[in-house]
Scaffold this motif. Structure first.
Motif, mmCIF file in Angstrom:
data_model
loop_
_atom_site.group_PDB
_atom_site.id
_atom_site.type_symbol
_atom_site.label_atom_id
_atom_site.label_comp_id
_atom_site.label_asym_id
_atom_site.label_seq_id
_atom_site.Cartn_x
_atom_site.Cartn_y
_atom_site.Cartn_z
ATOM 1 N N MET A 36 0.850 -1.192 0.000
ATOM 2 C CA MET A 36 0.000 0.000 0.000
ATOM 3 C C MET A 36 0.885 1.241 0.000
ATOM 4 S SD MET A 36 -2.800 -1.195 2.782
ATOM 5 C CE MET A 36 -3.638 -2.758 2.610
ATOM 6 N N GLY A 37 0.810 2.016 -1.070
ATOM 7 C CA GLY A 37 1.635 3.215 -1.203
ATOM 8 C C GLY A 37 3.103 2.890 -1.432
ATOM 9 N N PRO A 38 3.410 1.988 -2.387
ATOM 10 C CA PRO A 38 4.798 1.576 -2.601
ATOM 11 C C PRO A 38 5.646 2.670 -3.256
ATOM 12 C CG PRO A 38 3.443 0.689 -4.339
ATOM 13 C CD PRO A 38 2.495 1.355 -3.353
ATOM 14 N N GLN A 39 6.965 2.520 -3.121
ATOM 15 C CA GLN A 39 7.903 3.449 -3.737
ATOM 16 C C GLN A 39 8.109 3.080 -5.201
ATOM 17 O OE1 GLN A 39 8.381 1.781 -0.903
ATOM 18 N NE2 GLN A 39 8.530 3.369 0.631
ATOM 19 N N GLY A 40 8.389 4.096 -5.993
ATOM 20 C CA GLY A 40 8.675 3.895 -7.408
ATOM 21 C C GLY A 40 10.166 3.935 -7.696
ATOM 22 N N ARG A 41 10.485 4.053 -8.983
ATOM 23 C CA ARG A 41 11.887 4.131 -9.412
ATOM 24 C C ARG A 41 12.542 5.369 -8.835
ATOM 25 N NH1 ARG A 41 11.995 5.114 -15.161
ATOM 26 N NH2 ARG A 41 9.970 5.981 -14.755
ATOM 27 N N GLU A 42 13.861 5.343 -8.871
ATOM 28 C CA GLU A 42 14.666 6.475 -8.437
ATOM 29 C C GLU A 42 14.405 6.842 -6.984
ATOM 30 O OE1 GLU A 42 13.976 9.506 -11.359
ATOM 31 O OE2 GLU A 42 14.589 8.189 -12.969
ATOM 32 N N ASP A 43 14.162 5.824 -6.176
ATOM 33 C CA ASP A 43 14.018 6.017 -4.748
ATOM 34 C C ASP A 43 15.361 6.512 -4.197
ATOM 35 O OD1 ASP A 43 12.482 5.290 -2.136
ATOM 36 O OD2 ASP A 43 14.478 4.413 -1.923
ATOM 37 N N LEU A 44 15.340 7.512 -3.357
ATOM 38 C CA LEU A 44 16.581 8.114 -2.848
ATOM 39 C C LEU A 44 17.407 7.178 -1.974
ATOM 40 C CD1 LEU A 44 15.384 11.669 -1.784
ATOM 41 C CD2 LEU A 44 16.902 11.081 -3.668
ATOM 42 N N PHE A 45 16.765 6.274 -1.271
ATOM 43 C CA PHE A 45 17.471 5.496 -0.265
ATOM 44 C C PHE A 45 18.063 4.187 -0.768
ATOM 45 C CE2 PHE A 45 14.165 7.959 1.932
ATOM 46 C CZ PHE A 45 14.998 8.782 2.673
ATOM 47 N N PHE A 46 17.446 3.562 -1.756
ATOM 48 C CA PHE A 46 17.848 2.203 -2.103
ATOM 49 C C PHE A 46 18.185 1.992 -3.573
ATOM 50 C CE2 PHE A 46 15.267 1.747 1.745
ATOM 51 C CZ PHE A 46 16.197 1.129 2.559
ATOM 52 N N GLY A 47 18.336 3.039 -4.345
ATOM 53 C CA GLY A 47 18.752 2.895 -5.735
ATOM 54 C C GLY A 47 17.818 2.023 -6.572
ATOM 55 N N ILE A 48 16.529 2.168 -6.376
ATOM 56 C CA ILE A 48 15.554 1.359 -7.103
ATOM 57 C C ILE A 48 15.476 1.836 -8.553
ATOM 58 C CG2 ILE A 48 13.122 0.735 -7.263
ATOM 59 C CD1 ILE A 48 12.985 1.013 -4.203
ATOM 60 N N ASP A 49 15.560 0.894 -9.498
ATOM 61 C CA ASP A 49 15.385 1.225 -10.915
ATOM 62 C C ASP A 49 14.378 0.265 -11.530
ATOM 63 O OD1 ASP A 49 16.680 -1.183 -11.639
ATOM 64 O OD2 ASP A 49 18.604 -0.198 -11.943
ATOM 65 N N GLU A 50 14.172 0.377 -12.840
ATOM 66 C CA GLU A 50 13.128 -0.424 -13.496
ATOM 67 C C GLU A 50 13.393 -1.933 -13.450
ATOM 68 O OE1 GLU A 50 15.947 1.105 -16.668
ATOM 69 O OE2 GLU A 50 14.857 2.009 -15.013
ATOM 70 N N HIS A 51 14.614 -2.343 -13.116
ATOM 71 C CA HIS A 51 14.921 -3.780 -13.025
ATOM 72 C C HIS A 51 14.852 -4.316 -11.598
ATOM 73 C CE1 HIS A 51 15.877 -3.974 -17.220
ATOM 74 N NE2 HIS A 51 16.626 -2.892 -17.084
ATOM 75 N N SER A 52 14.590 -3.457 -10.647
ATOM 76 C CA SER A 52 14.560 -3.873 -9.245
ATOM 77 C C SER A 52 13.448 -4.881 -8.951
ATOM 78 C CB SER A 52 14.400 -2.657 -8.337
ATOM 79 O OG SER A 52 15.533 -1.822 -8.438
ATOM 80 N N TRP A 53 12.417 -4.903 -9.770
ATOM 81 C CA TRP A 53 11.274 -5.785 -9.546
ATOM 82 C C TRP A 53 11.343 -7.064 -10.391
ATOM 83 C CZ3 TRP A 53 10.728 -0.450 -10.188
ATOM 84 C CH2 TRP A 53 10.338 0.258 -9.040
ATOM 85 N N ASP A 54 12.407 -7.257 -11.148
ATOM 86 C CA ASP A 54 12.503 -8.377 -12.097
ATOM 87 C C ASP A 54 12.332 -9.755 -11.470
ATOM 88 O OD1 ASP A 54 12.939 -6.588 -14.142
ATOM 89 O OD2 ASP A 54 15.063 -7.079 -14.406
ATOM 90 N N ASN A 55 12.713 -9.929 -10.213
ATOM 91 C CA ASN A 55 12.703 -11.252 -9.585
ATOM 92 C C ASN A 55 11.461 -11.540 -8.759
ATOM 93 O OD1 ASN A 55 15.265 -11.871 -10.636
ATOM 94 N ND2 ASN A 55 16.236 -10.727 -8.988
ATOM 95 N N ILE A 56 10.458 -10.687 -8.860
ATOM 96 C CA ILE A 56 9.239 -10.906 -8.078
ATOM 97 C C ILE A 56 8.303 -11.814 -8.868
ATOM 98 C CG2 ILE A 56 7.237 -9.821 -7.014
ATOM 99 C CD1 ILE A 56 8.989 -7.359 -6.504
ATOM 100 N N MET A 63 -1.299 -0.828 -4.153
ATOM 101 C CA MET A 63 -2.431 0.085 -3.961
ATOM 102 C C MET A 63 -1.917 1.506 -3.821
ATOM 103 S SD MET A 63 -4.825 -1.807 -1.190
ATOM 104 C CE MET A 63 -5.963 -3.054 -1.714
ATOM 105 N N THR A 64 -2.639 2.429 -4.405
ATOM 106 C CA THR A 64 -2.350 3.849 -4.238
ATOM 107 C C THR A 64 -3.630 4.627 -4.493
ATOM 108 O OG1 THR A 64 -0.808 5.636 -4.801
ATOM 109 C CG2 THR A 64 -1.607 4.299 -6.637
ATOM 110 N N GLY A 65 -3.560 5.913 -4.272
ATOM 111 C CA GLY A 65 -4.679 6.801 -4.563
ATOM 112 C C GLY A 65 -4.181 7.992 -5.363
ATOM 113 N N THR A 66 -5.085 8.671 -6.013
ATOM 114 C CA THR A 66 -4.681 9.787 -6.874
ATOM 115 C C THR A 66 -4.137 10.978 -6.081
ATOM 116 O OG1 THR A 66 -6.948 10.634 -6.969
ATOM 117 C CG2 THR A 66 -6.245 9.138 -8.749
ATOM 118 N N ASN A 67 -4.284 10.969 -4.741
ATOM 119 C CA ASN A 67 -3.691 12.001 -3.885
ATOM 120 C C ASN A 67 -2.527 11.456 -3.057
ATOM 121 O OD1 ASN A 67 -5.386 14.105 -4.681
ATOM 122 N ND2 ASN A 67 -6.950 13.539 -3.187
ATOM 123 N N ASP A 68 -1.959 10.337 -3.462
ATOM 124 C CA ASP A 68 -0.879 9.675 -2.726
ATOM 125 C C ASP A 68 0.471 10.108 -3.302
ATOM 126 O OD1 ASP A 68 0.603 7.999 -1.123
ATOM 127 O OD2 ASP A 68 -0.154 6.132 -2.003
#
Length: 166
Positions: A36-56, A63-68
């Protein structure tokens, strides 16, 4: 959002940690995850990029909302990155119109100043979608899986909650 990070990390997210790239905290005991309210790419703390989710490869619902908004003011579409970049199969994205970051728990906001007020309907919709997902992938109830992939969630919320799947 901290719990969203943990959920996705235990599902197989890879990050940069203490100088090590592609660090994984995956736990093979996890059968499904909700973020719920997950982080996207270019997260400041963990160097998340578009390949970070490849092994899931387990079922995941984000889940998110349009005001999140993100912590650096990113609009809610930043929070759609995990769904966008995770491998196909048993992945779901829930977006609730006008829901904010504080909509994902049933308490008063920890920091309410300047945050949109919660709509009490949102929490019920979040519970309904979450329980259907868990019924589908933990209890293996086919009807719940069918409901998630139908127009029912959008219909019963008057179009204010949309569930996409892949």
């Amino acid at each position: 959002s901290c719990s969203a990070f943990r959920s996705v990390a235990l599902a197989g997210l890879t990050v940069e940690y203490e100088g090590q790239k592609n660090y994984s905290m995956a736990d093979q005991r996890i059968r499904a995850a909700i973020a719920m309210g997950p982080q996207g790419r270019e997260d400041l703390f963990f160097g998340i990029d578009e390949h970070s989710w490849d092994n899931i490869d387990i079922p995941v619902m984000t889940m998110t909302g349009t005001n999140d908004k993100g912590s650096r003011g990113q609009d809610y579409t930043w929070r759609l990155d995990p769904f966008k970049y995770m491998p196909d199969e048993n992945k779901y994205s829930v977006v609730i119109d006008n829901a904010g970051h504080n909509s994902f728990y049933d308490n008063d906001p920890l920091i309410s100043r300047g945050k949109p007020q919660r709509d009490p309907r949102h929490f019920g919709w979040i519970q309904t979608a979450s329980l259907a997902f868990l019924d589908a992938y933990i209890k293996d109830i086919d009807f719940a899986r069918q409901w998630l992939k139908s127009s029912a969630p959008t219909s019963f919320t008057g179009g204010e909650m949309v569930i996409e799947w892949k």
